[in-house]
Enzyme design. Structure first.
Site, PDB file in Angstrom:
ATOM      1  N   CYS A   1      31.187 -29.151 -66.482  1.00 54.84           N
ATOM      2  CA  CYS A   1      30.863 -30.150 -65.475  1.00 54.84           C
ATOM      3  C   CYS A   1      31.812 -29.980 -64.289  1.00 54.84           C
ATOM      4  O   CYS A   1      32.979 -29.658 -64.461  1.00 54.84           O
ATOM      5  CB  CYS A   1      30.979 -31.590 -65.944  1.00 54.84           C
ATOM      6  SG  CYS A   1      29.944 -31.981 -67.347  1.00 54.84           S
TER       7      CYS A   1
ATOM      8  N   ARG B   1      30.274 -24.325 -63.408  1.00 55.06           N
ATOM      9  CA  ARG B   1      30.884 -25.134 -64.469  1.00 55.06           C
ATOM     10  C   ARG B   1      29.849 -25.848 -65.331  1.00 55.06           C
ATOM     11  O   ARG B   1      30.171 -26.436 -66.351  1.00 55.06           O
ATOM     12  CB  ARG B   1      31.821 -26.179 -63.852  1.00 55.06           C
ATOM     13  CG  ARG B   1      32.954 -25.596 -63.052  1.00 55.06           C
ATOM     14  CD  ARG B   1      33.782 -26.688 -62.436  1.00 55.06           C
ATOM     15  NE  ARG B   1      34.489 -27.439 -63.452  1.00 55.06           N
ATOM     16  CZ  ARG B   1      35.692 -27.124 -63.907  1.00 55.06           C
ATOM     17  NH1 ARG B   1      36.327 -26.089 -63.417  1.00 55.06           N
ATOM     18  NH2 ARG B   1      36.263 -27.840 -64.828  1.00 55.06           N
TER      19      ARG B   1
ATOM     20  N   TRP C   1      27.095 -30.213 -67.517  1.00 59.53           N
ATOM     21  CA  TRP C   1      26.870 -29.397 -68.704  1.00 59.53           C
ATOM     22  C   TRP C   1      26.851 -30.395 -69.854  1.00 59.53           C
ATOM     23  O   TRP C   1      27.879 -30.986 -70.194  1.00 59.53           O
ATOM     24  CB  TRP C   1      28.001 -28.385 -68.876  1.00 59.53           C
ATOM     25  CG  TRP C   1      27.777 -27.424 -69.996  1.00 59.53           C
ATOM     26  CD1 TRP C   1      27.093 -26.248 -69.946  1.00 59.53           C
ATOM     27  CD2 TRP C   1      28.238 -27.554 -71.350  1.00 59.53           C
ATOM     28  NE1 TRP C   1      27.104 -25.638 -71.179  1.00 59.53           N
ATOM     29  CE2 TRP C   1      27.799 -26.413 -72.064  1.00 59.53           C
ATOM     30  CE3 TRP C   1      28.982 -28.515 -72.035  1.00 59.53           C
ATOM     31  CZ2 TRP C   1      28.066 -26.212 -73.411  1.00 59.53           C
ATOM     32  CZ3 TRP C   1      29.248 -28.317 -73.392  1.00 59.53           C
ATOM     33  CH2 TRP C   1      28.797 -27.170 -74.058  1.00 59.53           C
TER      34      TRP C   1
ATOM     35  N   ASN D   1      34.106 -35.573 -65.967  1.00 58.71           N
ATOM     36  CA  ASN D   1      34.137 -34.279 -66.645  1.00 58.71           C
ATOM     37  C   ASN D   1      35.065 -34.428 -67.839  1.00 58.71           C
ATOM     38  O   ASN D   1      36.249 -34.696 -67.663  1.00 58.71           O
ATOM     39  CB  ASN D   1      34.671 -33.211 -65.668  1.00 58.71           C
ATOM     40  CG  ASN D   1      35.013 -31.902 -66.355  1.00 58.71           C
ATOM     41  OD1 ASN D   1      34.402 -31.557 -67.365  1.00 58.71           O
ATOM     42  ND2 ASN D   1      35.964 -31.177 -65.803  1.00 58.71           N
ATOM     43  N   GLY D   2      34.514 -34.301 -69.040  1.00 64.24           N
ATOM     44  CA  GLY D   2      35.334 -34.454 -70.236  1.00 64.24           C
ATOM     45  C   GLY D   2      34.530 -35.137 -71.322  1.00 64.24           C
ATOM     46  O   GLY D   2      33.302 -35.255 -71.238  1.00 64.24           O
TER      47      GLY D   2
ATOM     48  N   GLU E   1      33.016  -6.881 -76.900  1.00 61.76           N
ATOM     49  CA  GLU E   1      32.790  -7.409 -75.549  1.00 61.76           C
ATOM     50  C   GLU E   1      31.410  -6.988 -75.041  1.00 61.76           C
ATOM     51  O   GLU E   1      30.702  -7.774 -74.416  1.00 61.76           O
ATOM     52  CB  GLU E   1      33.918  -6.938 -74.618  1.00 61.76           C
ATOM     53  CG  GLU E   1      33.755  -7.268 -73.149  1.00 61.76           C
ATOM     54  CD  GLU E   1      33.673  -8.764 -72.835  1.00 61.76           C
ATOM     55  OE1 GLU E   1      33.893  -9.596 -73.726  1.00 61.76           O
ATOM     56  OE2 GLU E   1      33.340  -9.086 -71.679  1.00 61.76           O
TER      57      GLU E   1
ATOM     58  N   LYS F   1      28.563  -9.597 -73.910  1.00 56.68           N
ATOM     59  CA  LYS F   1      27.941  -9.540 -72.576  1.00 56.68           C
ATOM     60  C   LYS F   1      26.425  -9.545 -72.708  1.00 56.68           C
ATOM     61  O   LYS F   1      25.725 -10.287 -72.036  1.00 56.68           O
ATOM     62  CB  LYS F   1      28.337  -8.258 -71.863  1.00 56.68           C
ATOM     63  CG  LYS F   1      29.408  -8.077 -70.864  1.00 56.68           C
ATOM     64  CD  LYS F   1      29.937  -9.113 -70.001  1.00 56.68           C
ATOM     65  CE  LYS F   1      30.346 -10.384 -70.618  1.00 56.68           C
ATOM     66  NZ  LYS F   1      31.711 -10.790 -70.513  1.00 56.68           N
TER      67      LYS F   1
ATOM     68  N   GLU G   1      25.023 -12.951 -74.141  1.00 57.17           N
ATOM     69  CA  GLU G   1      25.148 -14.174 -73.326  1.00 57.17           C
ATOM     70  C   GLU G   1      24.235 -14.172 -72.107  1.00 57.17           C
ATOM     71  O   GLU G   1      23.802 -15.221 -71.663  1.00 57.17           O
ATOM     72  CB  GLU G   1      26.591 -14.499 -72.955  1.00 57.17           C
ATOM     73  CG  GLU G   1      27.239 -13.636 -71.919  1.00 57.17           C
ATOM     74  CD  GLU G   1      28.691 -14.044 -71.642  1.00 57.17           C
ATOM     75  OE1 GLU G   1      29.045 -15.222 -71.739  1.00 57.17           O
ATOM     76  OE2 GLU G   1      29.486 -13.146 -71.307  1.00 57.17           O
TER      77      GLU G   1
ATOM     78  N   HIS H   1      29.544  -0.839 -94.788  1.00 56.67           N
ATOM     79  CA  HIS H   1      29.864  -1.929 -95.716  1.00 56.67           C
ATOM     80  C   HIS H   1      28.944  -3.129 -95.522  1.00 56.67           C
ATOM     81  O   HIS H   1      29.288  -4.234 -95.926  1.00 56.67           O
ATOM     82  CB  HIS H   1      31.333  -2.315 -95.554  1.00 56.67           C
ATOM     83  CG  HIS H   1      32.267  -1.169 -95.810  1.00 56.67           C
ATOM     84  ND1 HIS H   1      32.537  -0.699 -97.062  1.00 56.67           N
ATOM     85  CD2 HIS H   1      32.923  -0.357 -94.953  1.00 56.67           C
ATOM     86  CE1 HIS H   1      33.359   0.339 -96.988  1.00 56.67           C
ATOM     87  NE2 HIS H   1      33.602   0.568 -95.706  1.00 56.67           N
TER      88      HIS H   1
ATOM     89  N   LYS I   1      30.929 -21.710 -67.141  1.00 52.94           N
ATOM     90  CA  LYS I   1      32.011 -20.763 -66.924  1.00 52.94           C
ATOM     91  C   LYS I   1      33.328 -21.246 -67.530  1.00 52.94           C
ATOM     92  O   LYS I   1      34.073 -20.484 -68.115  1.00 52.94           O
ATOM     93  CB  LYS I   1      32.161 -20.552 -65.413  1.00 52.94           C
ATOM     94  CG  LYS I   1      33.262 -19.593 -65.015  1.00 52.94           C
ATOM     95  CD  LYS I   1      32.752 -18.184 -64.981  1.00 52.94           C
ATOM     96  CE  LYS I   1      33.823 -17.183 -64.662  1.00 52.94           C
ATOM     97  NZ  LYS I   1      33.535 -15.898 -65.312  1.00 52.94           N
TER      98      LYS I   1
HETATM   99  O1  M6R Z   1      38.507 -18.998 -68.494  1.00 52.55           O
HETATM  100  P1  M6R Z   1      38.769 -18.347 -69.800  1.00 52.55           P
HETATM  101  O2  M6R Z   1      39.144 -16.903 -69.657  1.00 52.55           O
HETATM  102  O3  M6R Z   1      39.739 -19.087 -70.656  1.00 52.55           O
HETATM  103  O4  M6R Z   1      37.364 -18.372 -70.558  1.00 52.55           O
HETATM  104  C1  M6R Z   1      37.234 -17.961 -71.880  1.00 52.55           C
HETATM  105  C2  M6R Z   1      35.782 -17.845 -72.278  1.00 52.55           C
HETATM  106  O5  M6R Z   1      35.144 -19.070 -72.173  1.00 52.55           O
HETATM  107  C3  M6R Z   1      35.023 -16.820 -71.419  1.00 52.55           C
HETATM  108  O6  M6R Z   1      35.646 -15.581 -71.448  1.00 52.55           O
HETATM  109  C4  M6R Z   1      33.565 -16.673 -71.910  1.00 52.55           C
HETATM  110  O7  M6R Z   1      33.537 -16.094 -73.179  1.00 52.55           O
HETATM  111  C5  M6R Z   1      32.724 -15.882 -70.901  1.00 52.55           C
HETATM  112  N1  M6R Z   1      31.424 -16.477 -70.818  1.00 52.55           N
HETATM  113  C6  M6R Z   1      32.516 -14.481 -71.277  1.00 52.55           C
HETATM  114  O8  M6R Z   1      31.716 -13.766 -70.402  1.00 52.55           O
END
Ligand code: M6R
Length: 615
Positions: free
Chosen positions: A2, A27, A74, A100-101, A488, A492, A495, A511, A610
């Site tokens: 948010c 956000r 969010w 926000n929270g 990673e 990517k 997501e 395994h 984000k």
């Molecule tokens: O702002 P931060 O680096 O602490 O964020 C951590 C994760 O939320 C962030 O890396 C998330 O996994 C991304 N969506 C990855 O692309």
């Protein structure tokens, strides 16, 4: 999650609020809303969907007033509906609030307020917040000049959970109140105006002068004055900080998506990570803000790396780099797990957290827990002035520039590069030789050029993406320092394209995960390390034998036999300290193109935000 923006000044609030919201949309983006106050008339517009649609709607309704608040959501409590969108107004119509929270005790407060005759129009915890302020406001002396502020203050003492809030009151058309605990909030000081925002990006087009609120603080913006109360209810003189940010860095320019722009930003981000950070003799790295002496670092006999998501993958690479080049044992923890474990730490353990945003709640909690236990804490972080940056004992700023796409790209490779520099620095404090240091620094300095060469594979990778865009499952395989890159790569892809993807150490496949292998489940294999090349070839044979298409990422000097792979992406040869950065780039481009070809919203994938500021 948010984003909130508040405005009080001498200009129409709604265009400023909406512009700020657009920049905070990363956000959260499931619904948005704005409220403006003119005299005692409150006008509210909410929309289920994106800020752009809210803006169209809002201009049609001619929102007028020089005081206002706004929110991009969010969802946590309550579905994505217009009723659950913020701002939330108290049952008597006097108090409007954006939040926000998460309020953890909202059910008991709600029950209490219902007993007092309050009614609720949404399923959110935040509506309880505005109603509790209204409850206290009604009880404060009518003629008290601080009636509104006092009612917010009293309310906060009953709230359990996290909040960044902006609040207005119909009977106080000259006052904007903000407060934070656990969620970020800053005050922007402009010409004849103040802004409240979740972060700098929302206000940077209007001012670069900001005041960061600390946890538990409340701010009142009224009559051109900023009054700040600490958690002990003492007045704090605001410390104004100058933001050194170029607004152009957060513009899309000619790119179609922020993610693609940020992939192409990487050479510059690596340059920024290195600027001024090598010794004059070019044999080691140096960091200005560590606040830990070389002598103290020589005493460290264990490093704990802690983060979430992509930053956690950076930690895993850091483990390989630091153990290999500095010979210090490293452990990696998910911040969300560490905070609730009572892991024994040795007194010579150094805790290093990594966070792009510097606001991820679990990473922040892990940092605080480590500090509470008396450990020295450092942070690698991309957001100057963020909570993690301010609360750690020392750290290293990434200077990668704003990362707006929800999928992290340049922040990740910049973290890898900094970890590589840190491994060098720690190694040179111990037993790495002068000559190895010289070679290492030369390799690091070459990285931006090699990345520039690697992103030129973009068109080739687009063609490969077209072949695989309809897959429903995908395996990413790698060994040693390429295993976190495989993880990673899988993150990517899943997501932003919603394809089911898993990252595995290539040899672990036998395994269990090998059962998934079929012609419909391609494997993306990182075959870039000369020392284990033969082993990797055997792992690829195992996949091939079961009919799965193989896409290999290999070195230019050591391509794989064509009969073993269906497609192959060749990256430049490089030093081991730079390899994780280079190997990440084809993964980023593959995910980007596949997601785009599938028609996905690359920069704002479903269900994500984000900055994850709730547990
Ligand atoms: O702002 P931060 O680096 O602490 O964020 C951590 C994760 O939320 C962030 O890396 C998330 O996994 C991304 N969506 C990855 O692309």
């Amino acid at each position: 999650m948010c984003g909130i923006v508040g405005y009080i000044g001498k200009r129409e609030a709604s265009p400023i609020l909406l512009e700020g919201l657009k920049r905070l949309e990363y956000r959260g983006y499931d619904s948005a809303g704005v409220a403006v106050l003119k005299d005692d008339a409150l006008t509210i517009k909410k929309h289920k969907g994106r800020v752009t649609d809210l803006a169209k709607n809002a201009s049609a309704h001619g929102l007028s007033g020089m005081l206002g608040i706004s929110h991009t959501r969010w969802a946590t409590h309550g579905a994505v509906t217009e009723a659950n969108a913020h701002p939330h107004v108290s049952h008597d119509g006097k108090i409007a609030l954006v939040h926000n929270g998460v309020i953890e005790n909202y059910l008991s407060i709600k029950k209490f307020l219902e007993g007092e005759g309050h009614t609720f129009a949404s399923e959110t915890d935040s509506e309880v917040f505005s109603n509790l302020i209204a409850y206290h406001y009604a009880k404060e002396p009518v003629d008290s000049p601080s009636r509104f502020l006092d009612s917010v203050r009293r309310t906060l003492s009953h709230i359990e959970g996290t909040y960044g809030i902006a609040v207005i009151c119909t009977e106080r058309p000259d006052e904007l109140v903000g407060a934070r605990k656990g969620s970020p909030l800053i005050v922007g000081i402009g010409a004849d105006e103040y802004l409240l925002a979740s972060d700098v990006s929302a206000i940077i087009s209007r001012t670069s002068n900001v005041v960061y609120l600390n946890d538990g603080e409340i701010v009142s913006l009224k009559d051109g004055e900023l009054n700040l109360l600490t958690s002990d209810e003492e007045i704090r003189t605001p410390e104004i900080q100058q933001i050194d940010w170029d607004i152009a860095e957060s513009e899309l320019g000619d790119y179609e998506h922020y993610m693609l722009k940020e992939i192409f930003d990487q050479p510059q981000a690596l340059e920024n990570a290195m600027r001024g950070r090598f010794s004059d003799d070019g044999s080691t790295a140096k960091f200005g803000g560590l606040n830990v002496s070389a002598q103290e670092l020589r005493q460290v006999d264990r490093i704990l790396l802690c983060a979430c998501g992509t930053a956690w993958h950076a930690c895993l690479v850091g483990e390989y780099l630091i153990e290999r080049f500095a010979r210090i044992p490293v452990e990696v923890e998910y911040a969300s797990e560490f905070r609730y474990r009572n892991a024994p730490l040795d007194k010579n353990t150094l805790v290093l957290v990594i966070s792009q945003s510097g606001e991820t709640i679990d990473t922040l909690a892990a940092l605080r827990e480590s500090k509470r236990k008396g450990y020295k804490t450092l942070a690698i972080n991309n957001s100057v002035g963020s909570t993690i940056a301010r609360e750690s004992d020392g750290g290293i700023y990434q200077h990668a520039g704003p990362e707006i796409g929800v999928a992290s790209t340049k922040a990740f490779t910049s973290q890898l590069h900094i970890l590589s520099m840190l491994a060098l620095y720690l190694g040179r404090l111990r037993d790495m030789s002068y000559q190895d240091g010289i070679n290492y620094v030369a390799a690091l300095k070459q990285a931006p050029e090699l990345v520039t060469e690697t992103v030129k594979l973009n068109d080739e990778i687009l063609e490969i993406s077209k072949k695989y865009k309809d897959m429903s499952d995908c395996l990413f395989l790698g060994r040693q320092d390429m295993f976190p890159i495989a993880l990673e790569g899988a993150l990517k892809l899943k997501e932003i394209s919603y394809i089911h993807a898993e990252g595995y150490p290539a040899a672990e496949m036998k395994h269990g995960p090998i059962a998934l292998i079929s012609a419909e489940c391609p494997a993306i294999v990182l075959a870039t390390q000369p020392d284990i090349h033969g082993k990797l070839l055997s792992n690829i044979q195992e996949v091939k034998a079961r009919g799965a298409p193989v896409i290999a990422i290999a070195n230019q000097s050591n391509p794989l036999p064509p009969e073993l792979v269906d497609d192959q992406i060749l990256i430049p040869d490089c030093h081991r300290a730079v390899l994780p950065v280079l190997a990440s780039i084809p993964m980023q481009l593959l995910s980007y193109h596949i997601a785009k070809l599938r028609g996905c919203d690359v920069d704002k994938p479903r269900n994500l935000a984000k900055s994850v500021t709730v547990e």
